[in-house]
Motif scaffolding. Structure first.
Motif, mmCIF file in Angstrom:
data_model
loop_
_atom_site.group_PDB
_atom_site.id
_atom_site.type_symbol
_atom_site.label_atom_id
_atom_site.label_comp_id
_atom_site.label_asym_id
_atom_site.label_seq_id
_atom_site.Cartn_x
_atom_site.Cartn_y
_atom_site.Cartn_z
ATOM 1 N N CYS A 1 -16.995 -15.817 -33.249
ATOM 2 C CA CYS A 1 -15.674 -15.993 -33.875
ATOM 3 C C CYS A 1 -15.531 -15.052 -35.073
ATOM 4 O O CYS A 1 -14.443 -14.501 -35.310
ATOM 5 C CB CYS A 1 -15.487 -17.440 -34.320
ATOM 6 S SG CYS A 1 -15.280 -18.611 -32.960
ATOM 7 N N GLY A 2 -16.612 -14.868 -35.832
ATOM 8 C CA GLY A 2 -16.584 -13.941 -36.964
ATOM 9 C C GLY A 2 -16.311 -12.515 -36.520
ATOM 10 O O GLY A 2 -15.505 -11.794 -37.140
ATOM 11 N N LEU A 3 -16.938 -12.100 -35.442
ATOM 12 C CA LEU A 3 -16.722 -10.748 -34.925
ATOM 13 C C LEU A 3 -15.312 -10.591 -34.359
ATOM 14 O O LEU A 3 -14.696 -9.532 -34.491
ATOM 15 C CB LEU A 3 -17.764 -10.432 -33.846
ATOM 16 C CG LEU A 3 -19.216 -10.347 -34.322
ATOM 17 C CD1 LEU A 3 -20.159 -10.128 -33.136
ATOM 18 C CD2 LEU A 3 -19.391 -9.231 -35.350
ATOM 19 N N ALA B 1 -11.135 -8.806 -25.340
ATOM 20 C CA ALA B 1 -12.396 -9.238 -24.738
ATOM 21 C C ALA B 1 -13.028 -10.369 -25.545
ATOM 22 O O ALA B 1 -13.492 -11.369 -24.975
ATOM 23 C CB ALA B 1 -13.359 -8.055 -24.638
ATOM 24 N N LEU B 2 -13.037 -10.240 -26.863
ATOM 25 C CA LEU B 2 -13.627 -11.268 -27.712
ATOM 26 C C LEU B 2 -12.823 -12.562 -27.660
ATOM 27 O O LEU B 2 -13.395 -13.658 -27.597
ATOM 28 C CB LEU B 2 -13.724 -10.759 -29.153
ATOM 29 C CG LEU B 2 -14.761 -9.657 -29.399
ATOM 30 C CD1 LEU B 2 -14.601 -9.059 -30.804
ATOM 31 C CD2 LEU B 2 -16.173 -10.188 -29.221
ATOM 32 N N SER C 1 -12.177 -18.075 -25.902
ATOM 33 C CA SER C 1 -11.266 -19.015 -25.233
ATOM 34 C C SER C 1 -11.936 -19.714 -24.055
ATOM 35 O O SER C 1 -11.710 -20.905 -23.810
ATOM 36 C CB SER C 1 -10.012 -18.282 -24.758
ATOM 37 O OG SER C 1 -9.319 -17.713 -25.847
ATOM 38 N N ILE C 2 -12.744 -18.985 -23.304
ATOM 39 C CA ILE C 2 -13.449 -19.581 -22.166
ATOM 40 C C ILE C 2 -14.529 -20.551 -22.643
ATOM 41 O O ILE C 2 -14.747 -21.607 -22.045
ATOM 42 C CB ILE C 2 -14.060 -18.477 -21.274
ATOM 43 C CG1 ILE C 2 -12.939 -17.672 -20.599
ATOM 44 C CG2 ILE C 2 -15.013 -19.062 -20.242
ATOM 45 C CD1 ILE C 2 -13.423 -16.434 -19.889
ATOM 46 N N TRP C 3 -15.174 -20.210 -23.744
ATOM 47 C CA TRP C 3 -16.262 -21.014 -24.283
ATOM 48 C C TRP C 3 -15.746 -22.307 -24.926
ATOM 49 O O TRP C 3 -16.337 -23.378 -24.770
ATOM 50 C CB TRP C 3 -17.031 -20.178 -25.300
ATOM 51 C CG TRP C 3 -18.364 -20.713 -25.726
ATOM 52 C CD1 TRP C 3 -18.829 -22.005 -25.644
ATOM 53 C CD2 TRP C 3 -19.423 -19.954 -26.305
ATOM 54 N NE1 TRP C 3 -20.094 -22.101 -26.142
ATOM 55 C CE2 TRP C 3 -20.485 -20.855 -26.551
ATOM 56 C CE3 TRP C 3 -19.567 -18.614 -26.653
ATOM 57 C CZ2 TRP C 3 -21.695 -20.440 -27.134
ATOM 58 C CZ3 TRP C 3 -20.764 -18.197 -27.226
ATOM 59 C CH2 TRP C 3 -21.814 -19.097 -27.463
ATOM 60 N N TRP D 1 -6.594 -28.568 -22.963
ATOM 61 C CA TRP D 1 -6.260 -27.357 -22.237
ATOM 62 C C TRP D 1 -6.049 -27.561 -20.747
ATOM 63 O O TRP D 1 -5.341 -26.785 -20.102
ATOM 64 C CB TRP D 1 -7.346 -26.297 -22.463
ATOM 65 C CG TRP D 1 -7.220 -25.655 -23.798
ATOM 66 C CD1 TRP D 1 -7.848 -26.015 -24.947
ATOM 67 C CD2 TRP D 1 -6.376 -24.552 -24.143
ATOM 68 N NE1 TRP D 1 -7.455 -25.212 -25.994
ATOM 69 C CE2 TRP D 1 -6.555 -24.299 -25.524
ATOM 70 C CE3 TRP D 1 -5.483 -23.754 -23.426
ATOM 71 C CZ2 TRP D 1 -5.875 -23.291 -26.199
ATOM 72 C CZ3 TRP D 1 -4.813 -22.737 -24.094
ATOM 73 C CH2 TRP D 1 -5.011 -22.528 -25.467
ATOM 74 N N PHE D 2 -6.660 -28.606 -20.178
ATOM 75 C CA PHE D 2 -6.624 -28.719 -18.721
ATOM 76 C C PHE D 2 -6.038 -30.028 -18.188
ATOM 77 O O PHE D 2 -5.997 -30.230 -16.990
ATOM 78 C CB PHE D 2 -8.043 -28.542 -18.150
ATOM 79 C CG PHE D 2 -8.629 -27.199 -18.455
ATOM 80 C CD1 PHE D 2 -8.120 -26.043 -17.887
ATOM 81 C CD2 PHE D 2 -9.690 -27.077 -19.344
ATOM 82 C CE1 PHE D 2 -8.658 -24.801 -18.164
ATOM 83 C CE2 PHE D 2 -10.240 -25.837 -19.637
ATOM 84 C CZ PHE D 2 -9.717 -24.696 -19.051
#
Length: 334
Positions: free
Chosen positions: A162-164, A203-204, A209-211, A223-224
């Motif tokens: 998240c920082g990156l 990409a980040l 988001s997937i994680w 979300w689901f």
């Protein structure tokens, strides 16, 4: 109909935090991309684009942090012990960056050292803000309205990611801001840099988001499961549209579109966080209503904010209006 002031205040603080992210984000971003512009002449031009406004941008950080302490004191007492180190590093970095911003103009023989300090302060502040966000998302251990975790719980692969991501986001904001405010060689290099940063940021965001839904069952449900899944399904699509608008605007040589589209990426990411968090203020541990101060305190503080916030918005808007337009090295704003 009775208005729940705790949710009104949650909206006010959310707005203050977001205003800080987008306004201070692009001037932090300029510091982050400093190494891509090694010439003193270019760096002077870059800092001139933010010189009239960067101090005022940080007003929102003070308002958000101060409001959190006054309106949601349990959150303040839980979150800060969990995040002492990253928050202290962030604050020191912001101070270090502010000193470097001023001293790089006053010590010409050693200005390159202050340029390094400006880059380091900007980058560390951005990373620590992202780590703080990542720690909130992954969850803070709370028992009896007190932090119950360890000293290093904030340091994880997810929080660093998240920082990156925020580092890349701020860098893209900075590059698109310079595309808006400069011309010539600096603008051309910012356009090229922004294209790469857009792809990196997407990409980040995609990985985060997937994680995220698999970190906490609450996020997965948001979300689901219906009805929130209906709204959340639009966020990735709109993010992709904003990213395309950034790239198309850069390719077509437009000034304003890439910056506005980048702001759109931040708005949608913030909305995504809202979908994940609501109605919690500390996910899975404390709701907005549970964390709120007494009603009399909320009413008293709201009266002051009703005067303070329009004042801040007015002078911020006026500053940006006065210093609108592109910056040229020979004569400043025009």
């Amino acid at each position: 109909m009775t208005i729940d002031l705790s949710f009104v205040w949650a909206a006010i603080i959310a707005f203050a935090v977001f205003a800080y992210i987008i306004l201070d984000g692009f001037d932090l971003g300029i510091g982050i991309i400093f190494p891509a512009f090694p010439k003193r002449h270019d760096r002077d031009l870059m800092t001139n684009t933010i010189a009239p406004v960067w101090d005022g941008n940080e007003t929102w950080l003070v308002m958000g942090g101060g409001g959190l302490m006054a309106v949601f004191p349990p959150v303040y007492s839980i979150v800060f012990p969990a995040l002492y180190l990253p928050i202290i590093i962030m604050l020191i970095s912001l101070i270090f960056r502010g000193v470097a911003f001023e001293f790089r103009w006053r010590t010409r023989p050693g200005s390159h050292l202050w340029d390094i300090a400006f880059w380091l302060g900007s980058s560390l502040a951005a990373i620590m803000q992202g780590i703080t966000l990542g720690t909130l998302i992954q969850g803070i251990k709370v028992e009896n309205y007190a932090y119950a975790g360890g000293t290093w719980d904030w340091l994880s692969l997810f929080s660093v990611l998240c920082g990156l991501a925020l580092l890349a986001g701020y860098a893209l904001l900075g590059a698109t801001w310079l595309n808006l405010k400069t011309s010539g060689d600096v603008q051309a290099r910012c356009q090229s840099l922004a294209k790469h940063l857009t792809i990196l940021l997407l990409a980040l965001i995609g990985v985060v988001s997937i994680w995220t839904p698999f970190i906490n069952e609450i996020y997965f449900q948001r979300w689901f499961q219906w009805p929130t899944a209906f709204f959340s399904s639009f966020v990735p699509l709109l993010l992709a549209i904003c990213a395309c608008l950034v790239l198309m605007g850069l390719q077509q040589g437009k000034d304003l579109q890439p910056f506005l589209a980048t702001l759109g990426v931040f708005v949608l990411s913030y909305i995504g966080l809202g979908i994940s968090f609501y109605p919690y203020i500390i996910p899975g541990a404390l709701t907005i209503r549970e964390a709120a101060a007494p009603l009399t305190s909320l009413q008293f503080l709201l009266a002051g904010t009703a005067v303070l916030m329009p004042t801040i918005l007015s002078y911020t808007g006026y500053a940006y209006w006065v210093f609108r337009g592109k910056v040229r090295p020979e004569d400043g704003y025009h």
